[in-house]
Design a protein around this motif. Structure first.
Motif, PDB file in Angstrom:
ATOM      1  N   LEU A  90      -5.760  85.051  -0.578  1.00  0.00           N
ATOM      2  CA  LEU A  90      -6.817  84.058  -0.770  1.00  0.00           C
ATOM      3  C   LEU A  90      -7.218  83.335   0.510  1.00  0.00           C
ATOM      4  N   GLN A  91      -6.473  83.571   1.608  1.00  0.00           N
ATOM      5  CA  GLN A  91      -6.680  82.784   2.830  1.00  0.00           C
ATOM      6  C   GLN A  91      -8.130  82.753   3.278  1.00  0.00           C
ATOM      7  N   ASN A  92      -8.800  83.889   3.285  1.00  0.00           N
ATOM      8  CA  ASN A  92     -10.181  83.944   3.739  1.00  0.00           C
ATOM      9  C   ASN A  92     -11.166  84.017   2.577  1.00  0.00           C
ATOM     10  N   LYS A  93     -10.678  83.700   1.376  1.00  0.00           N
ATOM     11  CA  LYS A  93     -11.526  83.739   0.182  1.00  0.00           C
ATOM     12  C   LYS A  93     -11.818  82.346  -0.365  1.00  0.00           C
ATOM     13  N   VAL A  94     -10.986  81.365   0.002  1.00  0.00           N
ATOM     14  CA  VAL A  94     -11.135  80.002  -0.505  1.00  0.00           C
ATOM     15  C   VAL A  94     -11.136  79.040   0.678  1.00  0.00           C
ATOM     16  N   ALA A  95     -12.122  78.168   0.721  1.00  0.00           N
ATOM     17  CA  ALA A  95     -12.186  77.152   1.779  1.00  0.00           C
ATOM     18  C   ALA A  95     -12.788  75.872   1.198  1.00  0.00           C
ATOM     19  N   ILE A  96     -12.287  74.727   1.653  1.00  0.00           N
ATOM     20  CA  ILE A  96     -12.819  73.428   1.249  1.00  0.00           C
ATOM     21  C   ILE A  96     -13.351  72.777   2.520  1.00  0.00           C
ATOM     22  N   TRP A  97     -14.669  72.880   2.706  1.00  0.00           N
ATOM     23  CA  TRP A  97     -15.263  72.466   3.964  1.00  0.00           C
ATOM     24  C   TRP A  97     -15.345  70.949   4.084  1.00  0.00           C
ATOM     25  N   SER A  98     -15.321  70.493   5.325  1.00  0.00           N
ATOM     26  CA  SER A  98     -15.603  69.104   5.653  1.00  0.00           C
ATOM     27  C   SER A  98     -16.364  69.100   6.973  1.00  0.00           C
ATOM     28  N   THR A  99     -17.357  68.236   7.083  1.00  0.00           N
ATOM     29  CA  THR A  99     -18.126  68.167   8.323  1.00  0.00           C
ATOM     30  C   THR A  99     -17.202  67.834   9.485  1.00  0.00           C
ATOM     31  N   HIS A 100     -17.256  68.634  10.530  1.00  0.00           N
ATOM     32  CA  HIS A 100     -16.346  68.452  11.672  1.00  0.00           C
ATOM     33  C   HIS A 100     -16.895  67.395  12.626  1.00  0.00           C
ATOM     34  N   ARG A 101     -16.130  66.334  12.822  1.00  0.00           N
ATOM     35  CA  ARG A 101     -16.487  65.283  13.786  1.00  0.00           C
ATOM     36  C   ARG A 101     -15.304  65.093  14.733  1.00  0.00           C
ATOM     37  N   SER A 102     -15.566  65.122  16.010  1.00  0.00           N
ATOM     38  CA  SER A 102     -14.500  64.951  16.989  1.00  0.00           C
ATOM     39  C   SER A 102     -14.266  63.464  17.251  1.00  0.00           C
ATOM     40  N   MET A 103     -12.997  63.073  17.292  1.00  0.00           N
ATOM     41  CA  MET A 103     -12.646  61.697  17.621  1.00  0.00           C
ATOM     42  C   MET A 103     -11.174  61.642  17.989  1.00  0.00           C
ATOM     43  N   SER A 104     -10.717  60.467  18.391  1.00  0.00           N
ATOM     44  CA  SER A 104      -9.345  60.290  18.850  1.00  0.00           C
ATOM     45  C   SER A 104      -8.358  60.292  17.681  1.00  0.00           C
ATOM     46  N   VAL A 105      -7.395  61.204  17.718  1.00  0.00           N
ATOM     47  CA  VAL A 105      -6.348  61.235  16.700  1.00  0.00           C
ATOM     48  C   VAL A 105      -5.427  60.031  16.857  1.00  0.00           C
ATOM     49  N   SER A 106      -5.138  59.653  18.109  1.00  0.00           N
ATOM     50  CA  SER A 106      -4.202  58.543  18.357  1.00  0.00           C
ATOM     51  C   SER A 106      -4.735  57.243  17.770  1.00  0.00           C
ATOM     52  N   CYS A 107      -6.051  57.067  17.784  1.00  0.00           N
ATOM     53  CA  CYS A 107      -6.656  55.867  17.205  1.00  0.00           C
ATOM     54  C   CYS A 107      -6.356  55.800  15.709  1.00  0.00           C
ATOM     55  N   LEU A 108      -6.555  56.905  15.010  1.00  0.00           N
ATOM     56  CA  LEU A 108      -6.298  56.943  13.565  1.00  0.00           C
ATOM     57  C   LEU A 108      -4.829  56.708  13.260  1.00  0.00           C
ATOM     58  N   ILE A 109      -3.944  57.252  14.085  1.00  0.00           N
ATOM     59  CA  ILE A 109      -2.505  57.101  13.861  1.00  0.00           C
ATOM     60  C   ILE A 109      -2.096  55.630  13.972  1.00  0.00           C
ATOM     61  N   VAL A 110      -2.633  54.923  14.976  1.00  0.00           N
ATOM     62  CA  VAL A 110      -2.300  53.507  15.151  1.00  0.00           C
ATOM     63  C   VAL A 110      -2.843  52.683  13.979  1.00  0.00           C
ATOM     64  N   LEU A 111      -4.059  52.978  13.532  1.00  0.00           N
ATOM     65  CA  LEU A 111      -4.631  52.247  12.399  1.00  0.00           C
ATOM     66  C   LEU A 111      -3.797  52.461  11.136  1.00  0.00           C
ATOM     67  N   LEU A 112      -3.380  53.708  10.896  1.00  0.00           N
ATOM     68  CA  LEU A 112      -2.564  54.002   9.719  1.00  0.00           C
ATOM     69  C   LEU A 112      -1.216  53.292   9.807  1.00  0.00           C
ATOM     70  N   GLU A 113      -0.627  53.279  10.994  1.00  0.00           N
ATOM     71  CA  GLU A 113       0.655  52.585  11.194  1.00  0.00           C
ATOM     72  C   GLU A 113       0.505  51.092  10.929  1.00  0.00           C
ATOM     73  N   ALA A 114      -0.613  50.512  11.385  1.00  0.00           N
ATOM     74  CA  ALA A 114      -0.852  49.086  11.167  1.00  0.00           C
ATOM     75  C   ALA A 114      -0.975  48.781   9.676  1.00  0.00           C
ATOM     76  N   ILE A 115      -1.626  49.664   8.929  1.00  0.00           N
ATOM     77  CA  ILE A 115      -1.763  49.470   7.487  1.00  0.00           C
ATOM     78  C   ILE A 115      -0.402  49.526   6.808  1.00  0.00           C
ATOM     79  N   MET A 116       0.424  50.482   7.202  1.00  0.00           N
ATOM     80  CA  MET A 116       1.746  50.640   6.587  1.00  0.00           C
ATOM     81  C   MET A 116       2.671  49.473   6.930  1.00  0.00           C
TER      82      MET A 116
END
Length: 253
Positions: A90-116
């Motif tokens: 099924l690897q190339n038969k099923v996909a759940i697309w999301s619009t690709h936007r580039s941004m900083s992963v480290s920023c998201l990690i810090v925000l998630l840590e702050a929430i937790m």
């Protein structure tokens, strides 16, 4: 090392970790970790979990860093061979697309840590006019819409709730010097702006949509519940909005 044990149902299995102890009184023991208990899955459940998790791969950035991919790899490699074979087919038969936007992963990690950790953060925010503003905020949560990550938060600098687009947060750091308000912690990504909107003058926003316009607006989680389908494939959107946001919604249409 991982071992697979068949569950009570012949089509189910659970995964345990064992380790060996050398010398007198040694032998094999279950790994005594509080991370995860053994969980029983049917093969259909395992395949569903795999593809639900794999859908994250299409995001440009995730607040979980590399852990999401690492967890998925572990899950896949510890599946029974017949379940892996079904996934491979099924690897190339099923996909759940999301619009690709580039941004900083480290920023998201810090925000998630702050929430937790219930911690405030200091951010450098680009408001869209290439001006970097320093803000002290209390993140309420994170959500993704059309590939962008958003962070509703209480802004101590403005003394009001604000919605920040995470790709415009240029710098972020934990700030332990700001006291944590419990009423902010009670907010969620679903109701953070309810109080703010309740006190505002409302107006009825109505627009007829082409087929293409209807499809595009249905991708917006906040708009889709207000769209009525028409026989020609188009639709009409009717929703009460804050009167001072009319220009924003008009530009969106």
């Amino acid at each position: 090392m991982p071992i697979r044990i068949r569950g009570p149902d012949p089509s189910s299995f659970l995964i345990e970790m064992v380790y060996s102890i050398q010398g007198r009184g040694g032998g094999y023991r279950l790994l005594n970790e509080s991370i995860l208990p053994p969980i029983t899955f049917t093969e259909s459940e395992a395949i569903a979990i795999f593809f639900a998790s794999q859908s994250l791969r299409y995001f440009g950035a995730l607040p979980f860093g590399d852990q999401a991919k690492s967890a998925l790899d572990k899950f896949y490699h510890n599946l029974p061979s017949d379940a892996r074979e079904q996934i491979n087919r099924l690897q190339n038969k099923v996909a759940i697309w999301s619009t690709h936007r580039s941004m900083s992963v480290s920023c998201l990690i810090v925000l998630l840590e702050a929430i937790m950790k219930k911690s405030a953060v200091t951010i450098g925010y680009n408001s869209g006019k290439n001006v970097l503003n320093t803000r002290e905020i209390q993140p309420i949560g994170l959500y993704s819409d059309r590939g962008y990550w958003y962070c509703p938060a209480y802004c101590f600098t403005r003394q009001a709730y604000r919605l920040f687009r995470a790709d415009r947060i240029m710098t972020v750091s934990m700030n332990d010097n700001v006291s944590y308000p419990e009423d902010v912690d009670s907010k969620t990504v679903f109701n953070w702006d309810v109080d703010k909107l309740e006190g505002q003058e409302k107006t009825l926003f109505c627009a007829y949509l082409t087929q293409k316009g209807k499809r595009k607006l249905e991708e917006n989680g906040r708009s889709k519940d207000f769209i009525e389908s028409l026989d020609d494939g188009g639709g009409v959107i009717r929703m009460h909005i804050p009167a001072n946001k009319l220009e924003f919604y008009t530009d969106m249409i």
